[in-house]
Scaffold this active site. Structure first.
Site, PDB file in Angstrom:
ATOM      1  N   ALA A 167     -82.076 -32.287 -48.765  1.00  0.00           N
ATOM      2  CA  ALA A 167     -82.820 -32.834 -49.997  1.00  0.00           C
ATOM      3  C   ALA A 167     -83.568 -34.110 -49.260  1.00  0.00           C
ATOM      4  O   ALA A 167     -83.243 -34.724 -48.377  1.00  0.00           O
ATOM      5  CB  ALA A 167     -81.715 -33.373 -50.886  1.00  0.00           C
TER       6      ALA A 167
ATOM      7  N   VAL B  45     -67.406 -37.658 -43.609  1.00  0.00           N
ATOM      8  CA  VAL B  45     -67.323 -38.112 -42.320  1.00  0.00           C
ATOM      9  C   VAL B  45     -68.827 -38.397 -41.963  1.00  0.00           C
ATOM     10  O   VAL B  45     -69.791 -38.195 -42.508  1.00  0.00           O
ATOM     11  CB  VAL B  45     -66.723 -36.759 -41.192  1.00  0.00           C
ATOM     12  CG1 VAL B  45     -65.466 -36.592 -41.603  1.00  0.00           C
ATOM     13  CG2 VAL B  45     -67.828 -35.700 -41.549  1.00  0.00           C
ATOM     14  N   LYS B  46     -68.875 -39.364 -40.829  1.00  0.00           N
ATOM     15  CA  LYS B  46     -70.173 -39.973 -40.631  1.00  0.00           C
ATOM     16  C   LYS B  46     -70.956 -38.918 -39.834  1.00  0.00           C
ATOM     17  O   LYS B  46     -71.041 -39.043 -38.306  1.00  0.00           O
ATOM     18  CB  LYS B  46     -70.004 -41.241 -39.816  1.00  0.00           C
ATOM     19  CG  LYS B  46     -71.193 -42.199 -39.674  1.00  0.00           C
ATOM     20  CD  LYS B  46     -71.053 -43.422 -39.132  1.00  0.00           C
ATOM     21  CE  LYS B  46     -72.262 -44.067 -38.995  1.00  0.00           C
ATOM     22  NZ  LYS B  46     -71.995 -45.721 -38.173  1.00  0.00           N
ATOM     23  N   THR B  47     -71.686 -38.300 -40.406  1.00  0.00           N
ATOM     24  CA  THR B  47     -72.543 -37.317 -39.946  1.00  0.00           C
ATOM     25  C   THR B  47     -73.940 -37.649 -39.994  1.00  0.00           C
ATOM     26  O   THR B  47     -74.123 -38.796 -40.850  1.00  0.00           O
ATOM     27  CB  THR B  47     -72.582 -35.855 -40.293  1.00  0.00           C
ATOM     28  OG1 THR B  47     -72.877 -35.784 -42.010  1.00  0.00           O
ATOM     29  CG2 THR B  47     -71.073 -35.392 -40.468  1.00  0.00           C
ATOM     30  N   LEU B  48     -75.004 -37.137 -39.470  1.00  0.00           N
ATOM     31  CA  LEU B  48     -76.383 -37.529 -39.837  1.00  0.00           C
ATOM     32  C   LEU B  48     -76.843 -37.270 -41.193  1.00  0.00           C
ATOM     33  O   LEU B  48     -77.495 -38.340 -41.767  1.00  0.00           O
ATOM     34  CB  LEU B  48     -77.355 -36.624 -39.028  1.00  0.00           C
ATOM     35  CG  LEU B  48     -78.852 -36.701 -39.054  1.00  0.00           C
ATOM     36  CD1 LEU B  48     -79.152 -38.161 -38.447  1.00  0.00           C
ATOM     37  CD2 LEU B  48     -79.694 -35.905 -38.070  1.00  0.00           C
ATOM     38  N   ALA B  49     -76.184 -36.370 -42.060  1.00  0.00           N
ATOM     39  CA  ALA B  49     -76.608 -36.168 -43.300  1.00  0.00           C
ATOM     40  C   ALA B  49     -75.962 -37.170 -44.054  1.00  0.00           C
ATOM     41  O   ALA B  49     -76.483 -37.849 -45.030  1.00  0.00           O
ATOM     42  CB  ALA B  49     -75.944 -34.749 -43.617  1.00  0.00           C
TER      43      ALA B  49
ATOM     44  N   LYS C 129     -74.867 -28.520 -54.227  1.00  0.00           N
ATOM     45  CA  LYS C 129     -73.768 -27.807 -53.825  1.00  0.00           C
ATOM     46  C   LYS C 129     -73.014 -26.936 -54.981  1.00  0.00           C
ATOM     47  O   LYS C 129     -72.231 -26.337 -54.412  1.00  0.00           O
ATOM     48  CB  LYS C 129     -72.843 -28.935 -53.188  1.00  0.00           C
ATOM     49  CG  LYS C 129     -73.309 -29.696 -52.009  1.00  0.00           C
ATOM     50  CD  LYS C 129     -73.472 -29.009 -50.747  1.00  0.00           C
ATOM     51  CE  LYS C 129     -73.635 -29.437 -49.370  1.00  0.00           C
ATOM     52  NZ  LYS C 129     -73.674 -28.797 -48.258  1.00  0.00           N
TER      53      LYS C 129
ATOM     54  N   TYR D 127     -75.657 -39.325 -54.724  1.00  0.00           N
ATOM     55  CA  TYR D 127     -75.537 -37.769 -53.936  1.00  0.00           C
ATOM     56  C   TYR D 127     -76.606 -37.029 -55.005  1.00  0.00           C
ATOM     57  O   TYR D 127     -77.052 -36.167 -54.268  1.00  0.00           O
ATOM     58  CB  TYR D 127     -74.069 -37.499 -53.897  1.00  0.00           C
ATOM     59  CG  TYR D 127     -73.851 -36.386 -53.147  1.00  0.00           C
ATOM     60  CD1 TYR D 127     -74.112 -36.189 -51.885  1.00  0.00           C
ATOM     61  CD2 TYR D 127     -73.499 -34.895 -53.648  1.00  0.00           C
ATOM     62  CE1 TYR D 127     -73.721 -35.308 -50.987  1.00  0.00           C
ATOM     63  CE2 TYR D 127     -73.151 -34.000 -52.701  1.00  0.00           C
ATOM     64  CZ  TYR D 127     -73.454 -34.116 -51.446  1.00  0.00           C
ATOM     65  OH  TYR D 127     -73.003 -33.002 -50.641  1.00  0.00           O
TER      66      TYR D 127
ATOM     67  N   ASP E 253     -85.150 -20.493 -39.059  1.00  0.00           N
ATOM     68  CA  ASP E 253     -85.565 -21.673 -40.187  1.00  0.00           C
ATOM     69  C   ASP E 253     -85.085 -20.902 -41.532  1.00  0.00           C
ATOM     70  O   ASP E 253     -86.027 -19.849 -42.017  1.00  0.00           O
ATOM     71  CB  ASP E 253     -87.048 -21.948 -40.187  1.00  0.00           C
ATOM     72  CG  ASP E 253     -87.639 -22.707 -41.279  1.00  0.00           C
ATOM     73  OD1 ASP E 253     -86.770 -23.032 -41.965  1.00  0.00           O
ATOM     74  OD2 ASP E 253     -88.616 -23.245 -41.201  1.00  0.00           O
ATOM     75  N   VAL E 254     -84.193 -21.161 -42.101  1.00  0.00           N
ATOM     76  CA  VAL E 254     -83.744 -20.431 -43.404  1.00  0.00           C
ATOM     77  C   VAL E 254     -84.592 -20.703 -44.523  1.00  0.00           C
ATOM     78  O   VAL E 254     -84.244 -20.038 -45.432  1.00  0.00           O
ATOM     79  CB  VAL E 254     -82.144 -21.079 -43.630  1.00  0.00           C
ATOM     80  CG1 VAL E 254     -81.267 -20.516 -42.548  1.00  0.00           C
ATOM     81  CG2 VAL E 254     -82.201 -22.660 -43.983  1.00  0.00           C
TER      82      VAL E 254
END
Length: 254
Positions: free
Chosen positions: A94, A192-196, A163, A156, A63-64
């Site tokens: 976030a 790209v279609k990621t979970l994020a 970022k 965003y 866990d970072v």
């Protein structure tokens, strides 16, 4: 196994599912001969990861947001697999409510959380990797960023600011880890279609707009992003230091 990463061991942090950019990177690096070691945040993420990898894959909890967890994970990795040749940091977070609307609506706590998980965690990971002498000479650290770090992308918001801090962290880490022959770089991946991405309000419009702005009208693929990651992890990239490489099929040009 042959390939530009033959005999190299790489830690990949941040695989959520098969649509994760981290997973695309892991797959391409493995095709190039690397042995992949995975970290996961908690038991839920471990179960998700186990559905993707082979039964003999090396998985370590990390866990970072917790320094002790990073130190423990890296200590365990060194004891089990030895030193490694690189780390892929593909972690960001976030709160969804901090992303939409106006940046004026971002809370102090939400801002701090995004910075902690999305930017500071790279410094923490690098610090413990260095302190524990986990990284070989030479080695590579690669993180993932996005164009929202330098342009005000709708919805965003606080992540774009995080970022930007992440990219600045890359430059300072590259400077300070260079004497240990550790190079640090970032990949600015196309949408790209990621979970994020699906957590962003209006993500369908964002994906459509991004695809329309590529030079060939086709969205960048996980394979293409992963290929660049494999290059940055290889000894072919020893001259690339402290840089942000765009892998978005030209979206950032327009």
């Amino acid at each position: 196994m042959s390939g530009i990463l033959a005999d190299k061991k790489i830690i990949v942090m941040g695989v959520a599912n098969r649509r994760s950019i981290a997973w695309g990177c892991a797959q391409e690096m493995e095709r190039q001969g690397a042995t992949i070691i995975y970290t996961y945040q908690n038991d839920r993420m471990k179960r998700s990861l186990q559905r993707l990898v082979s039964d003999d894959a090396q998985l370590f909890e990390c866990d970072v947001a917790n320094d002790e967890s990073i130190e423990r994970a890296f200590t365990d990795i060194k004891e089990v697999v030895g030193s490694v040749d690189g780390i892929v940091h593909a972690i960001a977070y976030a709160k969804k409510e901090e992303l939409g609307g106006s940046i004026l609506g971002v809370s102090r706590d939400g801002y701090a959380l995004a910075q902690n998980i999305s930017a500071y965690s790279l410094i923490a990971v690098a610090k413990y990797a260095q302190t524990l002498k986990l990284l070989n000479d030479p080695s590579s650290i690669v993180t993932l960023t996005y164009f929202g770090s330098e342009r005000a992308i709708p919805n965003y918001n606080v992540m774009g600011i995080a970022k930007a801090a992440l990219e600045a962290s890359v430059r300072y880490l590259a400077r300070d880890m260079g004497d240990a022959n550790v190079r640090v770089n970032a990949i600015s991946a196309g949408a790209v279609k990621t979970l994020a991405v699906t957590g962003i309000n209006g993500h369908a419009d964002l994906l459509k707009m991004s695809q329309e702005r590529t030079v060939d009208g086709q969205s960048v693929s996980l394979k293409e992003i992963g290929g660049t990651c494999a290059f940055l992890m290889s000894d072919l990239s020893t001259g690339v230091v402290g840089d942000v490489i765009y892998v978005d099929k030209g979206v950032h040009l327009i």
